[in-house]
Every structure is written in structure tokens, then in C-alpha cells.
Design an enzyme around this catalytic site. Structure first.
Site, PDB file in Angstrom:
ATOM      1  N   GLY A  74       1.125  -1.170  -0.102  1.00 43.42           N
ATOM      2  CA  GLY A  74       0.412  -0.403  -0.027  1.00 43.42           C
ATOM      3  C   GLY A  74       0.287   1.183   0.004  1.00 43.42           C
ATOM      4  N   GLU A  75       0.217   2.186  -0.328  1.00 48.90           N
ATOM      5  CA  GLU A  75       1.128   3.839   0.130  1.00 48.90           C
ATOM      6  C   GLU A  75      -0.194   4.560   0.302  1.00 48.90           C
ATOM      7  OE1 GLU A  75       3.657   6.238  -2.966  1.00 48.90           O
ATOM      8  OE2 GLU A  75       2.039   4.482  -4.347  1.00 48.90           O
ATOM      9  N   MET A  86       2.825   9.861   3.694  1.00 46.79           N
ATOM     10  CA  MET A  86       3.583   9.163   3.857  1.00 46.79           C
ATOM     11  C   MET A  86       4.495   8.961   3.642  1.00 46.79           C
ATOM     12  SD  MET A  86       5.433  11.869   6.448  1.00 46.79           S
ATOM     13  CE  MET A  86       6.903  11.668   7.185  1.00 46.79           C
ATOM     14  N   ASP A 104      -4.634  10.360  14.653  1.00 49.93           N
ATOM     15  CA  ASP A 104      -5.345   9.962  12.876  1.00 49.93           C
ATOM     16  C   ASP A 104      -5.768   8.697  13.234  1.00 49.93           C
ATOM     17  OD1 ASP A 104      -5.996  10.210  11.062  1.00 49.93           O
ATOM     18  OD2 ASP A 104      -4.271   9.692  10.462  1.00 49.93           O
TER      19      ASP A 104
END
Length: 428
Positions: free
Chosen positions: A125-126, A129, A241
Site C-alpha cells: 500500500g501507499e 507519508m 489519526d
């Protein structure tokens, strides 16, 4: 090397074809072409150094070169031999140069993607950050996830935050917090950290695929997240978050529906000075931002995480976010000024009144009106007595019926890439 041993045999076969054919002149030229295809094909497909390709290519063209002395054609033998020799030299030289370049590039790729004892595999995943890859430790043989900070985000303050994320998260030991194994940086300054590899499904995907969760299961999940946040808050750390995509459900040690809190990329040390925290930037995800995180980002506290967790609970129970809007500004305005409707008004299932009131209390505009702490919230959730309705038998049955990623030992060795680490530059 699948083509190195039969190189001479391939050349002999084409040479014999040239000698035995009725139309020898035409078949000599045809044999030249097929020999060149074989030599070039090997240099492109089989990883090999330039020296090895030169040797094997020479072996492959030698029979056809010798055959040019035996074949009688309209072309004088000396001229045919010289022409064949030049043709073979060109084949060997070009294939050698091509193999040297390709082999060198492959070596550079392997060296560019090795992180100490960890070998990188598939991209998982991406995020904003960094990028996460599946990896495996060379000695321990355990699947691992490795996060690399994006080069374009490699400003000094971004690198400082990335390193702080690792250091602070590695101090947390709660079983519902993702474990950090190692961290460091490559010689060219790329930060990374290795964490436990989780096979499961995040809460956002869970609701998207299967709809709102039963209240008992929601409480089961929230109790685990409260435990992870309680440890972090008592150590002076604020996540900032909390959202469904940062909470993963998985099976660990034969136990189903284990929640893991991850991505402490915006974690804040509550003891940090104002100079270390930029209060002019809003951090987090708009749908789960507390009012104070929007108005005064520098003053976020543990209560901000409780607000976000209340928004997560609202989402799990109803399948909808607390506030929806056509823009981020509109969503933020509602967090600041509008009271949320009850989750039962949006969802299809019946929600116990006590649970619904507790969720709405977490979403209070004033931090003082929310539960005092994550531990206190966990205690109040436990007092509802709902979690006992979501048993391990039900959880295991759900996981047995749902197609959730499972560990595949074969994937660990697929598509490996490697990178060397400068341990002398590794952070303390």
C-alpha cells in the site's frame, strides 16, 4: 543456466542442417540467422555476466563458422569463411554488450532494494507519508511489513517526524498496537521501519464490504482499541489519526477478531514543546477530526483521540460517517457547530440506547463532556455487557466464511528485491 550447456549442440545442429541441405547456400544463411537468434535470446533471457555470455556465444557460433569451410557454394570458400567470421564476431560482441548492461542493471536493482536483513517483496500500500512493502527477515523467516518514507517528502521536518513516529511507536507494547521490529536508514538517506505483517481487513473495508457491524462486535473492537490508546495516552502520546482504515481486524494466535491500531504517522508527544509542533497545520482525516483539532491543532489532547474513536464507533454502527458534505470545509464546519444525529437514524440494525448515548458523548463538542480517558471509556463499554454476545465461536465462524487474505509462504520468495543498509548512519 538453462541454455549454456546445449550451446555447442545448438550450433552443431544448425551446422549439420547447412551441410545436409540440398540448397546449401540458402540454408547456410538461414542457419546464421537461427544461431544469432539463439545467442541473442540467451543474452536477453538468462541473467549472465558479459564474460560468460562471450564464452558461451563463441561456443555456439564455432560450429557454424567451421561449417563455412566445408560447404561448397557459388561463393568462394575464403570469402564465405571471412564473411561468416565477421558475422559471428558481430553476434558475439553485441550479445556480450547487451548481457553486460542487463546483468549490471539487475544487480543494481537488487542492491537498491535491500534493507539490512530484510528482503522486500510485494507492494502492500501507499499513503501520504510513505510506501509499505511486504518483506521477510533473512534469518527469522517471519513475514514483515516495511514502510519507506517517500523521497519527495524527504524534507528535514518530514524525516524528523518519520523517525519520531518509529521511536514513539516502538515504546508501545500493548497487544492491540502494531509491533515495531526495527528501523534505520539507507546510505542515501531513505528512512524505513519494519513492523509486524498483519493479514486481515481494516474497518473501513470491512464496513464497505459487509455493512454496519452488530453492536456486540462493535463493542468488542472498541474495547481493544481503548486498551491500545490507554497505554499510549498514559505514556503521553496522542495518535491524532484514529480512523477505520487505521484499525485492522485479524486472527492472531488462533484468536479471531483481534484489533490492531497502526499508522502512528501523526503521533504527538504531549510533552513536546510548541517549537517542535507546528500548530498552523491541521493533521488527521476530516471525517474523524475533533473540533479542537480543527480550531487549535496545537492543543489536541487525548480527548481528541476519544472524539475520533467515537466517530469510528458511529461509522461501525451505522455504516455512515458522522458528518457528510460536499467539501472538506463543510465537513469541518459541521464538526465545529452541528450536533450529530443518532447513529440508529442512519443504520438498519437496532442499537442499544446506552451504547448510542455513550457514542454521542464521545462526540461532544467540549472535550470536558467526553469520557475522561480511553481507559474510562473502556470501562464504561465493559459495563454495558454487550461484548459477551460476540463470542469466539461467532467470530471464528465469520472468519471461516469470509474471504480475507491468508498467509502464503510462497509469496515471500516471489519478486524479491534487496537494498544494503549503512548501519553506521542508523539512528539511535
Amino acid at each position: 543456466d538453462p541454455l549454456s550447456r546445449p550451446s555447442a549442440l545448438i550450433g552443431l545442429a544448425f551446422a549439420a542442417s547447412a551441410v545436409l541441405a540440398q540448397d546449401r547456400l540458402a540454408n547456410v544463411y538461414s542457419s546464421f540467422m537461427w544461431v544469432s537468434f539463439a545467442v541473442f535470446g540467451r543474452s536477453l533471457v538468462v541473467p549472465s555476466s558479459g564474460r560468460r555470455t562471450a564464452i558461451l556465444g563463441s561456443i555456439g557460433v564455432t560450429p557454424i563458422l567451421l561449417t563455412s569451410l566445408l560447404v561448397t557454394t557459388a561463393v568462394p570458400k575464403p570469402a564465405l569463411f571471412v564473411g561468416t567470421l565477421m558475422y559471428c564476431v558481430v553476434i558475439v560482441v553485441l550479445s556480450t554488450v547487451g548481457s553486460h548492461v542487463i546483468y549490471g542493471l539487475r544487480q543494481q536493482v537488487r542492491e537498491a532494494m535491500q534493507l539490512g536483513q530484510y528482503t522486500l517483496g510485494d507492494k502492500l500500500g501507499e499513503g501520504g507519508m510513505g510506501t509499505v512493502y511486504k518483506a521477510q527477515h533473512a534469518l527469522l523467516r517471519r513475514p514483515t511489513a516495511i514502510k519507506l518514507v517517500k523521497q519527495e517528502r524527504a524534507r528535514p521536518e518530514a524525516l524528523a517526524r518519520f523517525e519520531r513516529e518509529v521511536q514513539l511507536t516502538s515504546e508501545l507494547t500493548h497487544p492491540n498496537t502494531i509491533a515495531i521490529y526495527d528501523y534505520g536508514r539507507s546510505p542515501d538517506g531513505v528512512f524505513y521501519y519494519a513492523m509486524e505483517y498483519l493479514e486481515g481487513i481494516d474497518l473501513e473495508r470491512l464496513v464497505a464490504d459487509h455493512g454496519a457491524l452488530p453492536p456486540a462486535r462493535v463493542v468488542h473492537v472498541l474495547l481493544q482499541v481503548c486498551g491500545a490508546l490507554a497505554e499510549a495516552h498514559e505514556r503521553g502520546l496522542i495518535h491524532r489519526d484514529i480512523k477505520p482504515s487505521n484499525i485492522i481486524l485479524c486472527c492472531r494466535g488462533g484468536v479471531a477478531d483481534v484489533a490492531k491500531v497502526l499508522d502512528f504517522g501523526l503521533v504527538k508527544d504531549s510533552a513536546a514543546s510548541d517549537a517542535e509542533e507546528d500548530g498552523s497545520t491541521i493533521d488527521g482525516t476530516p471525517a474523524y477530526l475533533s473540533p479542537e483539532a480543527i480550531e487549535t491543532p496545537s492543543e489536541v489532547s487525548a480527548s481528541s483521540d476519544i472524539y475520533a474513536l467515537g466517530a469510528v464507533a458511529y461509522f461501525l454502527l451505522s455504516g455512515k460517517v458522522v458528518f457528510e458534505g460536499n467539501s472538506l470545509v463543510e465537513v469541518c464546519y459541521q464538526h465545529l457547530h452541528q450536533e450529530p444525529t443518532s447513529p440508529s437514524s442512519k443504520g438498519a440494525c437496532k442499537i442499544p440506547d446506552k451504547l448510542e448515548r455513550l457514542v454521542l458523548q464521545c462526540l461532544a463538542k467540549d472535550p470536558k463532556d467526553r469520557p475522561a480517558s480511553a481507559r474510562a471509556l473502556g470501562e464504561r463499554l465493559g459495563e454495558l455487557g454487550l461484548q459477551s454476545a460476540w463470542t469466539q465461536e461467532l467470530a471464528s465462524a465469520w472468519w471461516a466464511q469470509v474471504d480475507v487474505p491468508r498467509r502464503d509462504a510462497g509469496q515471500a520468495s516471489a519478486g524479491k528485491r534487496t537494498m544494503n543498509i549503512d548501519f553506521e548512519r542508523r539512528g539511535g
